[in-house]
Design an enzyme around this catalytic site. Structure first.
Site, PDB file in Angstrom:
ATOM      1  N   GLU A   7      47.157   7.275  19.725  1.00  0.00           N
ATOM      2  CA  GLU A   7      48.474   6.675  19.457  1.00  0.00           C
ATOM      3  C   GLU A   7      49.033   7.425  18.258  1.00  0.00           C
ATOM      4  O   GLU A   7      48.557   7.279  17.135  1.00  0.00           O
ATOM      5  CB  GLU A   7      48.348   5.179  19.173  1.00  0.00           C
ATOM      6  CG  GLU A   7      49.675   4.450  19.275  1.00  0.00           C
ATOM      7  CD  GLU A   7      50.274   4.111  17.923  1.00  0.00           C
ATOM      8  OE1 GLU A   7      51.189   4.863  17.504  1.00  0.00           O
ATOM      9  OE2 GLU A   7      49.856   3.135  17.298  1.00  0.00           O
TER      10      GLU A   7
ATOM     11  N   CYS B 239      55.107   3.819  13.193  1.00  0.00           N
ATOM     12  CA  CYS B 239      55.343   4.722  14.326  1.00  0.00           C
ATOM     13  C   CYS B 239      56.368   4.144  15.289  1.00  0.00           C
ATOM     14  O   CYS B 239      57.135   4.887  15.900  1.00  0.00           O
ATOM     15  CB  CYS B 239      54.039   4.990  15.066  1.00  0.00           C
ATOM     16  SG  CYS B 239      52.813   5.888  14.091  1.00  0.00           S
TER      17      CYS B 239
END
Length: 455
Positions: free
Chosen positions: A228, A262
């Protein structure tokens, strides 16, 4: 980077740690392998008891853990408390659902009996980031341990006390010794761990460079990885949206965790019909934000985690302004105080080729783009090399359908802020990574999906 607690609010280094030696890493892996041999055969009911106990410990000590996060990486204390609460939630979620998610799945074939069995893999290495120092770890650990695996944590070097505290949560909850261990090691030592034959898989949340490095090392040995990575999430607003709601959520979506997320909304893509009104409302809210000590509950924006992050963000913004971007607010370092503070910033008129146009800005900087219609909004959103999350605001059913089908992202939220939820799979595409965490899909990432056929 040294393994140390350095207060980002003051710049003071409070505690340093010596990285584990090769011998100590070997001993940790030995202990993990021995623990796995017993733990993999344990009952789900027993694992659930332990995981629920971990959730209770998190709830009981949430203020203590929150203060530790805020001390080490600077997130506002209210956000830190909410993070601990979310960790308790994910523990309870998998304590309740793991057995169901991993139950044998009978499939009719020409056999007398055939089914899919989900079995643990072994030792899983987790390389985790500093921005959500508890949540990122627990969203890995809860499903991984409930599946019967054991975990090794290599946390970011600026949150070592968080890393040690997390291991202590599992120890205090009663998990067998070495089922979950923290390794205080530097980035250069990660390859040594993943190359050990007893380590079966790895997961990483972090930068594109770090993910590529881990995946390359694991790939040489044919080991499973989950990544990720970064994101430059679009936040699209169309004329049919409830504008005030979209603006209110936009502030949180961009500035949560001091903008260091993010899945933060980073590119605000606005239909020309509402662009001016939206931008003016967003600017007014940015002006009201309180910047200061993150331990103060009234603070909205604390410091960035490290001086390097501050310098990188300042450089990206400065270059973009020099190329023609306009700062409606902020746009430069705050020189009147110690610490890694950067003011909430809104950039408009962003030229193609500037850092603010194509790069991820990891801090409290919103970039505004104006488009003529839905199709142009989708094209601009998809022009990024990232594909983590996307948010689109519209009450037009046809537009909603297009955004859901055509936005290139692992997660699409309509009329809401992109966020992770234990009940739903989470992850990205393109350079935002691969694989999924959370939900039923997440617990299946690190198991052997074994086909069984009997005649």
């Amino acid at each position: 980077m040294a393994i140390a607690t350095t207060n980002p609010t003051t710049g003071e280094t409070l505690k340093t740690f010596t990285p584990a030696t090769a011998a100590e890493i070997e001993q940790a892996i030995d202990r993990a392998a021995e623990a796995y041999g017993h733990y993999r055969h344990s009952e789900f009911s027993w694992r659930s008891q332990l995981m629920n106990r971990a959730a209770d410990i998190l709830d009981t000590n949430k203020k203590q853990y929150a203060q530790l996060m805020t001390l080490e990486m600077g997130k506002p204390i209210k956000s830190a408390i909410a993070e601990v609460e979310k960790c308790a939630w994910v523990c309870r979620y998998y304590a309740e659902h793991a057995e169901q998610f991993l139950a044998d799945e009978v499939i009719e074939t020409d056999a007398s009996k055939s089914y899919v069995s989900y079995q643990p893999l072994g030792i899983v290495l987790a390389v985790m980031p500093w921005n959500f120092p508890f949540w990122q770890v627990f969203r890995f650990a809860a499903p991984t341990l409930m599946a019967g695996n054991v975990g090794l944590l290599k946390h970011a070097s600026n949150v070592p006390q968080c890393a040690l505290a997390i291991a202590e949560v599992f120890n205090e909850a009663g998990f067998p010794e070495a089922v979950f261990q923290t390794l205080l090691i530097g980035a250069s030592q990660v390859a040594e761990v993943i190359e050990d034959d007893r380590v079966m898989a790895a997961t990483l949340t972090g930068s594109e460079h770090a993910g590529a490095s881990l995946a390359a090392n694991a790939g040489k040995l044919i080991k499973k990885t989950l990544l990720e990575l970064g994101g430059s999430d679009p936040y699209i607003v169309m004329p049919s949206a409830k504008l005030d709601d979209a603006v209110d959520v936009a502030v949180t979506a961009r500035l949560l965790n001091n903008g260091q997320s993010c899945i933060a909304a980073k590119r605000f893509i606005l239909d020309q019909e509402i662009a001016k009104n939206f931008t003016n409302k967003l600017l007014a809210k940015f002006k009201d934000l309180k910047i200061g000590d993150p331990m103060n509950e009234n603070t909205n924006i604390g410091p960035l985690a490290t001086p390097q992050i501050l310098d990188d963000l300042d450089k990206q913004v400065s270059i973009s302004i020099n190329k023609g971007a306009k700062a409606l607010i902020g746009g430069e370092k705050m020189g009147d105080r110690p610490g890694n503070f950067y003011p909430p910033t809104i950039l408009t008129d962003i030229p193609f080729g500037s850092p603010a146009y194509g790069e991820e800005l990891f801090g409290p900087v919103a970039t505004v783009f104006v488009v003529e219609n839905m199709h142009e909004a989708i094209a601009l959103a998809n022009s990024s090399e990232f594909g983590l999350g996307a948010s689109a605001w519209t009450n037009d059913p046809i537009e909603q359908k297009h955004f859901i089908q055509d936005l290139q992202a692992g997660t699409v939220f309509i009329n809401g802020m992109v966020k992770s939820d234990p009940r739903l799979p989470f992850g990205g595409i393109k350079k935002s990574g691969y694989g999924r965490e959370l939900g039923k899909h997440g617990i299946h990432e690190f198991v052997n999906i074994k086909t069984v056929w009997l005649k």
